[in-house]
Scaffold this motif. Sequence first.
Motif, mmCIF file in Angstrom:
data_model
loop_
_atom_site.group_PDB
_atom_site.id
_atom_site.type_symbol
_atom_site.label_atom_id
_atom_site.label_comp_id
_atom_site.label_asym_id
_atom_site.label_seq_id
_atom_site.Cartn_x
_atom_site.Cartn_y
_atom_site.Cartn_z
ATOM 1 N N TYR A 188 -7.932 1.737 -3.113
ATOM 2 C CA TYR A 188 -7.281 1.319 -2.434
ATOM 3 C C TYR A 188 -6.283 1.554 -1.563
ATOM 4 O O TYR A 188 -6.459 0.929 -0.233
ATOM 5 C CB TYR A 188 -6.757 0.187 -3.253
ATOM 6 C CG TYR A 188 -6.458 -1.094 -2.244
ATOM 7 C CD1 TYR A 188 -8.131 -2.203 -1.870
ATOM 8 C CD2 TYR A 188 -4.994 -1.700 -1.831
ATOM 9 C CE1 TYR A 188 -7.488 -3.315 -0.974
ATOM 10 C CE2 TYR A 188 -5.050 -2.473 -1.682
ATOM 11 C CZ TYR A 188 -5.659 -3.332 -0.915
ATOM 12 O OH TYR A 188 -5.690 -4.309 -0.214
ATOM 13 N N ALA A 189 -4.697 2.274 -2.648
ATOM 14 C CA ALA A 189 -4.133 2.483 -1.187
ATOM 15 C C ALA A 189 -4.506 3.237 -0.273
ATOM 16 O O ALA A 189 -3.519 3.167 0.623
ATOM 17 C CB ALA A 189 -2.973 2.333 -2.055
ATOM 18 N N ARG B 192 -12.882 -5.273 -0.897
ATOM 19 C CA ARG B 192 -11.897 -4.957 -2.411
ATOM 20 C C ARG B 192 -9.746 -4.885 -2.567
ATOM 21 O O ARG B 192 -9.914 -4.787 -3.904
ATOM 22 C CB ARG B 192 -11.049 -3.270 -1.081
ATOM 23 C CG ARG B 192 -12.212 -2.310 -0.543
ATOM 24 C CD ARG B 192 -11.373 -1.179 -0.345
ATOM 25 N NE ARG B 192 -12.525 -0.162 -0.093
ATOM 26 C CZ ARG B 192 -12.185 1.032 -0.731
ATOM 27 N NH1 ARG B 192 -11.063 1.177 -2.120
ATOM 28 N NH2 ARG B 192 -13.408 2.606 -0.798
ATOM 29 N N ILE C 40 -14.565 -8.457 4.253
ATOM 30 C CA ILE C 40 -13.732 -7.248 5.062
ATOM 31 C C ILE C 40 -13.082 -7.049 4.467
ATOM 32 O O ILE C 40 -12.014 -5.944 3.892
ATOM 33 C CB ILE C 40 -12.779 -7.875 6.471
ATOM 34 C CG1 ILE C 40 -13.728 -7.941 7.754
ATOM 35 C CG2 ILE C 40 -11.661 -6.788 6.696
ATOM 36 C CD1 ILE C 40 -12.924 -8.278 9.035
ATOM 37 N N LYS D 273 1.133 -1.307 -0.330
ATOM 38 C CA LYS D 273 0.099 -0.012 0.160
ATOM 39 C C LYS D 273 0.804 1.124 -0.244
ATOM 40 O O LYS D 273 0.368 2.569 -0.556
ATOM 41 C CB LYS D 273 -1.015 -0.082 1.226
ATOM 42 C CG LYS D 273 -1.675 -0.543 1.568
ATOM 43 C CD LYS D 273 -3.143 -0.419 2.697
ATOM 44 C CE LYS D 273 -5.027 -1.705 1.609
ATOM 45 N NZ LYS D 273 -5.203 -0.890 2.689
ATOM 46 N N LYS E 240 -7.169 3.722 1.759
ATOM 47 C CA LYS E 240 -8.183 2.978 2.299
ATOM 48 C C LYS E 240 -8.225 2.179 3.382
ATOM 49 O O LYS E 240 -6.802 0.840 3.198
ATOM 50 C CB LYS E 240 -9.375 2.799 1.476
ATOM 51 C CG LYS E 240 -10.182 3.652 0.571
ATOM 52 C CD LYS E 240 -10.957 4.418 1.402
ATOM 53 C CE LYS E 240 -11.251 5.481 0.891
ATOM 54 N NZ LYS E 240 -12.477 6.060 1.089
ATOM 55 N N ASP F 111 -12.722 1.104 5.214
ATOM 56 C CA ASP F 111 -13.484 2.393 4.915
ATOM 57 C C ASP F 111 -14.509 2.298 4.123
ATOM 58 O O ASP F 111 -13.746 0.887 2.625
ATOM 59 C CB ASP F 111 -12.488 3.157 4.491
ATOM 60 C CG ASP F 111 -11.398 3.280 5.413
ATOM 61 O OD1 ASP F 111 -12.041 3.238 6.813
ATOM 62 O OD2 ASP F 111 -10.730 4.188 5.163
ATOM 63 N N THR G 283 -0.172 -3.305 -8.420
ATOM 64 C CA THR G 283 -0.074 -1.984 -8.819
ATOM 65 C C THR G 283 -0.486 -1.334 -7.955
ATOM 66 O O THR G 283 -0.936 -0.127 -7.988
ATOM 67 C CB THR G 283 0.504 -1.641 -10.335
ATOM 68 O OG1 THR G 283 -1.126 -1.994 -10.845
ATOM 69 C CG2 THR G 283 1.340 -2.203 -10.899
ATOM 70 N N LEU G 284 -1.842 -1.863 -7.422
ATOM 71 C CA LEU G 284 -3.255 -0.697 -6.539
ATOM 72 C C LEU G 284 -2.961 -0.820 -5.080
ATOM 73 O O LEU G 284 -3.557 -0.312 -4.547
ATOM 74 C CB LEU G 284 -4.088 -1.407 -7.424
ATOM 75 C CG LEU G 284 -4.605 -0.984 -8.336
ATOM 76 C CD1 LEU G 284 -5.804 -1.783 -8.719
ATOM 77 C CD2 LEU G 284 -4.762 0.129 -8.630
ATOM 78 N N GLY G 285 -1.616 -1.902 -5.205
ATOM 79 C CA GLY G 285 -1.172 -1.666 -3.477
ATOM 80 C C GLY G 285 -1.893 -3.353 -2.676
ATOM 81 O O GLY G 285 -2.235 -3.025 -1.388
ATOM 82 N N ILE H 124 -8.903 -1.290 5.636
ATOM 83 C CA ILE H 124 -9.929 -2.500 5.396
ATOM 84 C C ILE H 124 -11.506 -1.759 5.315
ATOM 85 O O ILE H 124 -11.936 -2.326 4.344
ATOM 86 C CB ILE H 124 -9.956 -3.816 5.867
ATOM 87 C CG1 ILE H 124 -9.434 -3.740 7.490
ATOM 88 C CG2 ILE H 124 -8.353 -3.935 5.375
ATOM 89 C CD1 ILE H 124 -9.387 -4.919 7.886
ATOM 90 N N ALA I 13 2.376 1.352 -3.149
ATOM 91 C CA ALA I 13 0.872 1.864 -4.045
ATOM 92 C C ALA I 13 0.561 3.977 -4.428
ATOM 93 O O ALA I 13 -0.016 4.898 -4.853
ATOM 94 C CB ALA I 13 0.020 1.519 -4.088
ATOM 95 N N GLN J 204 -5.723 7.193 -8.502
ATOM 96 C CA GLN J 204 -4.527 6.690 -7.837
ATOM 97 C C GLN J 204 -3.799 7.823 -7.057
ATOM 98 O O GLN J 204 -3.847 7.466 -5.696
ATOM 99 C CB GLN J 204 -3.735 5.515 -7.981
ATOM 100 C CG GLN J 204 -2.794 4.756 -7.357
ATOM 101 C CD GLN J 204 -2.423 3.332 -7.448
ATOM 102 O OE1 GLN J 204 -2.801 2.453 -8.515
ATOM 103 N NE2 GLN J 204 -0.969 3.055 -7.537
ATOM 104 N N ASN K 174 -16.022 3.727 0.009
ATOM 105 C CA ASN K 174 -15.492 4.936 -0.616
ATOM 106 C C ASN K 174 -16.781 6.074 -0.284
ATOM 107 O O ASN K 174 -17.779 6.226 0.037
ATOM 108 C CB ASN K 174 -16.039 4.771 -2.024
ATOM 109 C CG ASN K 174 -15.490 3.864 -2.565
ATOM 110 O OD1 ASN K 174 -14.154 3.522 -2.273
ATOM 111 N ND2 ASN K 174 -15.034 2.426 -3.230
ATOM 112 N N MET L 7 -11.171 1.198 -7.945
ATOM 113 C CA MET L 7 -9.761 0.502 -7.329
ATOM 114 C C MET L 7 -8.622 1.266 -6.929
ATOM 115 O O MET L 7 -8.040 0.831 -6.366
ATOM 116 C CB MET L 7 -9.748 -0.820 -8.337
ATOM 117 C CG MET L 7 -10.475 -1.760 -7.703
ATOM 118 S SD MET L 7 -10.884 -2.771 -8.570
ATOM 119 C CE MET L 7 -12.671 -4.004 -9.544
ATOM 120 N N GLY L 8 -8.363 2.044 -8.284
ATOM 121 C CA GLY L 8 -7.389 3.620 -7.835
ATOM 122 C C GLY L 8 -6.743 3.614 -6.231
ATOM 123 O O GLY L 8 -5.863 4.075 -5.652
#
Lengths: 259, 353
Positions: free
Chosen positions: A103-104, B229, B226, A73, A106, A110, B243-245, A108, A76, A156, A112, A100-101
Amino acid sequence: MAKLEVCDLGFSIENKRILDNINLCIEENKFVGLIGPNGCGKSTLLKNIYRIYKPHVGAVYLNKVDIGKIRSKEVAKNMSVVFQENNHQFEFTVKEIVLMGRYAHKGILDNNTKQDEEMALRSLEKVGLKDFYNRSFLSLSGGEKQRVLVARALTQNAKMIILDEPTNHLDIRYQLEIMDIISDLQVTAFAAIHDFNIASNYCDYLYVMEEGKIKYHGETKEILTSQMFEEVFGVKSYVFKNPFTNKIQISFYSKSSDK
Amino acid sequence: MKNLDNKLYSALLYMTLSIGLIFSIIASISLGAVRLDFNDVWKIIANKMFLNNIFQNTWNISTENIVWNLRFPRTILAIIAGSGLSICGIMMQALTKNPLANPYILGISSGASTGAVMVIIFGGSRLFALQSVSFGAFIGALFTSLLVFVLARKNGVFSSTRLVLTGVSVAALFSSITSFLIFTAKEVSKVREALFWMTGSLAGAKWDRLLWPALWLLVCYLFLIIFSRGLNSLLLGEGAATTLGVNTKFFKNAILFLGSILTGFVVSMTGVIGFVGLIVPHISRTLVGSDHRKVAALSIFIGPILLIWADVLARILARPEEIPIGIITAFLGSPFFIWLIRKSSYSFGGKDG
């Protein structure tokens, strides 16, 4: 701000050396290109940088931090990647893909937020796909999909962006638009590029690879010479300055027309 | 406006499914070899569940026995197995990025069958037969998944393709062992028992055997919710997810660990019930898209309803004999699934052309 350094990187596949002693330094807010003939290891190098592969020797540093040693994360948050993704099999809406951008950024649990969604919309607007928000991703054309993936990378919100031949199958208009979008962002970009005229138009600096090594590097206009094209790519070329843009322009011709 | 529509849609969807599930539970307890009064059924359950006598006892003790000790645990087992198989299907599809994946793709069912059939054929005393068969199945399931896991690894990592191919091979190996055992068995009754087990049945339901599988199911469900995502991104491919983490290694290991044990639990209790784990995730996706949070939530309604009714049919179609439930799920499931594939705009993995 983002600065990328690659130090003494080496990588092998089944005991065959694919990358050997690679050193790169991508300065902040520069647009840096990576060129080289097929099979020279461009894509493998980028995959080592965006962590699909793990370097066997050496390391990749993002803002002085070894990216092999921090959480996915964290990487990213600072580095987004656009590459060709061909194996999507499941239905998602464009909105879901672009979000999905986030993700890093957020935790687990949270959800949007409104800001996330606004960000996604703005990114789609930038790539000209504002009205595609609720469309199914799989129903889009190849070029539209690629632009959605660019929008995802923008969402992202990283200061470093890696482009692994992202514009290959796009129409010229979208190729230019995407390169425009990325060079207008206040980010550091590192891109594998096939089209030398595009490289010449957008890159501040170029690295040239040959057989797993960095052969040359320097300012774009110093690198793009007919000697280099002959030596590395084995083609004849006429290199000139485009009077309209003041950028270098390359025209290739076959050996048979050489008199 | 769009958002409001979506909310209304999911509210209606979940309301319908909740009512459907409750109705299915009570109906499934009333129907069977002996038909019971609908009214008695829900009153008995209410009395038992809240541990005090809310309703006047107007039924005889044998009815109460059938409801509480035979049919209700069986229905609960249908719920656990139905949601368990669906959850496993979702997990395996995320692990392999393959819409064709099902809970048994790693060969777990074949290993479980071998274990169970071994116990049935060489088995010990009849008294503990049921327990030891499911113990054999559970050991077989875990052994197989461990074997696949070890064999598919190379340099400490395993690719999805290698995982699937290894699973297919290991499954073939164990199937051949099982067939060999069945063909060389001396007693016909044991052959029949083995075949019955391999096609699946909910007849072995007992209250005291439901707790651990239910808890494990809960853990797996929470995992999907959980980590939805990350799982969503994983469906785009490992490269994109990285790459998205997303820590793809953690996700793959967690899925393998949680999924194999869950499949092992379900198979050890019910035998191999086919098709449910494949179709339920897809049915859910046609209704709500691919987001794991929604797909998982929907599947734990759809899977149980499907399995409850399959079990009812298994019990009443050839009364007083029982048909293995796997025959029903496949016989009714496949035409329905084909219909769904043909009519739906949902693409089931890639568009044509």
